[in-house]
Enzyme design. Structure first.
Site, PDB file in Angstrom:
ATOM      1  N   THR A  76      60.579  31.625  10.566  1.00  0.00           N
ATOM      2  CA  THR A  76      60.074  33.100  10.704  1.00  0.00           C
ATOM      3  C   THR A  76      59.368  33.221   9.443  1.00  0.00           C
ATOM      4  O   THR A  76      58.017  33.827   9.412  1.00  0.00           O
ATOM      5  CB  THR A  76      60.911  33.953  10.926  1.00  0.00           C
ATOM      6  OG1 THR A  76      62.011  33.965  11.996  1.00  0.00           O
ATOM      7  CG2 THR A  76      60.527  35.388  10.725  1.00  0.00           C
ATOM      8  N   SER A 209      61.861  24.485  10.862  1.00  0.00           N
ATOM      9  CA  SER A 209      63.075  25.262  10.451  1.00  0.00           C
ATOM     10  C   SER A 209      64.327  24.322  10.438  1.00  0.00           C
ATOM     11  O   SER A 209      64.320  23.292  11.229  1.00  0.00           O
ATOM     12  CB  SER A 209      63.214  26.243  11.607  1.00  0.00           C
ATOM     13  OG  SER A 209      64.670  26.815  11.293  1.00  0.00           O
ATOM     14  N   CYS A 336      67.470  41.046  25.472  1.00  0.00           N
ATOM     15  CA  CYS A 336      68.139  42.293  24.989  1.00  0.00           C
ATOM     16  C   CYS A 336      67.371  43.163  23.888  1.00  0.00           C
ATOM     17  O   CYS A 336      67.430  42.669  22.838  1.00  0.00           O
ATOM     18  CB  CYS A 336      69.772  42.295  24.625  1.00  0.00           C
ATOM     19  SG  CYS A 336      70.936  41.184  25.880  1.00  0.00           S
TER      20      CYS A 336
HETATM   21  N1  PMP Z   1      59.471  29.915  16.192  1.00  0.00           N
HETATM   22  C1  PMP Z   1      60.181  29.366  17.374  1.00  0.00           C
HETATM   23  C2  PMP Z   1      59.202  28.522  18.301  1.00  0.00           C
HETATM   24  C3  PMP Z   1      61.400  29.170  17.360  1.00  0.00           C
HETATM   25  O1  PMP Z   1      62.299  28.764  18.345  1.00  0.00           O
HETATM   26  C4  PMP Z   1      61.981  29.900  16.367  1.00  0.00           C
HETATM   27  C5  PMP Z   1      63.665  30.273  16.486  1.00  0.00           C
HETATM   28  N2  PMP Z   1      64.206  30.822  17.645  1.00  0.00           N
HETATM   29  C6  PMP Z   1      61.651  30.585  15.266  1.00  0.00           C
HETATM   30  C7  PMP Z   1      60.233  30.469  15.381  1.00  0.00           C
HETATM   31  C8  PMP Z   1      62.093  31.355  14.180  1.00  0.00           C
HETATM   32  O2  PMP Z   1      63.007  30.416  13.397  1.00  0.00           O
HETATM   33  P1  PMP Z   1      64.037  30.664  12.161  1.00  0.00           P
HETATM   34  O3  PMP Z   1      65.234  31.235  12.816  1.00  0.00           O
HETATM   35  O4  PMP Z   1      64.064  29.493  11.350  1.00  0.00           O
HETATM   36  O5  PMP Z   1      63.376  31.866  11.520  1.00  0.00           O
END
Ligand code: PMP
Length: 412
Positions: A76, A209, A336
């Site tokens: 993120t 990540s 949700c």
């Molecule tokens: N981008 C994608 C495509 C994701 O799947 C995710 C996690 N669901 C994120 C960003 C966010 O990652 P993080 O939890 O490391 O902030």
């Protein structure tokens, strides 16, 4: 041996930490606890050595140089730094004015891309949200048609987190390079699972990540290209000037060491894991679709991550389906949001009806998923869908050959 339930099939949401990763991290909590910014003693130097090693491991996974890796708190933050940081640095007009520059992204990005782009729109930038085809793919041609003279950034995810579709990233990157436009990809679901080589793949900025690749949560990385072109970013967080000024704040040494170890393991094992996962996913999809009519696997038939299966079931009610398969920890096609159940915007972008989106399951497998667990999931899902359909008058009508799209329903 009895199967332990619930069975975890939500690896696209997060993965367990690999015990080898935990082992690598442990000394950095207690003995090697120094601040890598401490230049005057061995506590600092030792912590710095751990961070340097991890930087090398991440860079190696991506085919990048160590100097091109910025550690963050996760994908993120990496996405925000890439998008907001590039927009601020490469804007065409000063803040407060409109027409500050144009950004191209897609409708099916993660919120961690969509929301920063939407905020930039409010701040005077323009944005185009590309619509995928029914198979969920974004192509270089789609990007080409959306390009404008004032386009400053293209951000397209490498692989989608809900349906697993894989975009053709190298040609999109080549197009951007040809036009002199920066190219960012959210590779959260891709890097560490499938091969990346930022040079070959024409990527300028790449987010990843830790917790999606058997590393710890709360740590990630952003690859920032240093040559051809040298990418500059305006930082989001100012302070001590760590990470070459891109991201201030004392480094999360334990997390970074864990991310590095996870990348090293991923690099060594991804080929083996991908083959095994594809076999399991095929077994799962075939096992379900062979025994149930009126269901579909969403996304592209072949350009899809080996571990994500997204299946929609006609004539079942979404919440009932989730309740009935609660021994399987997976995701639904609903998000949700505050009080209401919204159908997934990704599935909606593929033209699925709200009903079908709600009655979808995302099953994502992982390194330690077994064939036995997959067979268990097949049994549970097939039984649940059959049971719910027994209660569905619509399914009866469908079985009798009535075309439900032509039925005129009475309105009360
Ligand atoms: N981008 C994608 C495509 C994701 O799947 C995710 C996690 N669901 C994120 C960003 C966010 O990652 P993080 O939890 O490391 O902030």
């Amino acid at each position: 041996m009895a199967l332990k339930t619930p069975v975890y099939m939500d690896h696209a949401a997060t993965t367990p930490c690999d015990p080898r990763v935990v082992e690598a991290m442990l000394p950095f909590f207690t003995t090697t606890f120094g601040n890598p910014g401490s230049r005057n003693h061995s506590f600092g130097w030792d912590a710095e050595a751990g961070v340097d090693r991890a930087r090398g491991q991440v860079a190696s996974l991506l085919g990048a140089d160590e100097k091109e890796i910025i550690f963050t708190s996760g994908a993120t933050e990496s996405n925000n730094l890439a998008i907001r940081g590039a927009a601020a640095m490469y804007e065409k007009k000063p803040a407060g004015q409109t027409g500050r520059g144009h950004i191209i992204t897609s409708l099916i990005e993660h919120k961690a891309v969509l929301d920063p782009v939407k905020r930039l729109q409010k701040e005077g930038f323009d944005a185009t949200f590309l619509e995928p085809g029914p198979d969920g793919l974004i192509t270089a041609d789609m990007v080409r048609h959306a390009l404008r003279d004032d386009t400053i950034l293209v951000s397209i995810m490498w692989a989608n987190n809900e349906i697993g579709t894989i975009n053709d990233i190298p040609p999109i990157g080549a197009l951007c390079h040809e036009k002199g436009i920066l190219f960012h990809t959210d590779a959260t679901q891709w890097a560490g699972k499938m091969p990346v080589h930022v040079e070959r793949d024409n990527v300028d900025l790449l987010s990843m990540s830790g917790h999606k690749i058997y590393g710890p949560k709360g740590v990630g990385a952003l690859y920032v290209r240093r040559r051809k072109p040298r990418v500059r970013l305006t930082p989001l967080v100012d302070g001590g000037g760590q990470e070459r000024g891109f991201r201030s704040g004392t480094l999360n040494v334990t997390g970074i060491v864990g991310l590095g170890k996870a990348c090293e393991i991923a690099q060594a094992e991804m080929d083996h894991d991908a083959h095994r996962l594809l076999e399991l996913r095929t077994r799962l999809e075939k096992g379900v679709t062979a025994r149930l009519d009126s269901c579909q696997v969403n996304g592209h038939p072949t350009k899809r991550l080996p571990h994500i299966a997204n299946i929609s079931f006609g004539f079942v009610e979404g919440e009932g389906l989730m309740m009935a398969v609660k021994e399987i920890a997976c995701s639904s096609g609903s998000a949700c949001t505050s009080a209401s159940l919204e159908p997934s915007y990704v599935l909606k972008a593929l033209d699925l009806s709200d009903e079908l989106a709600h009655s979808s399951l995302r099953l994502s497998l992982g390194k330690w998923t077994t064939a036995e667990q997959v067979d268990y999931a097949i049994e549970k899902i097939v039984a649940a869908v059959r049971k719910l359909r027994e209660m569905s008058p619509l399914y009866d009508m469908h079985k009798e050959g009535i075309d439900l799209s032509k039925v005129e329903w009475g309105h009360h």
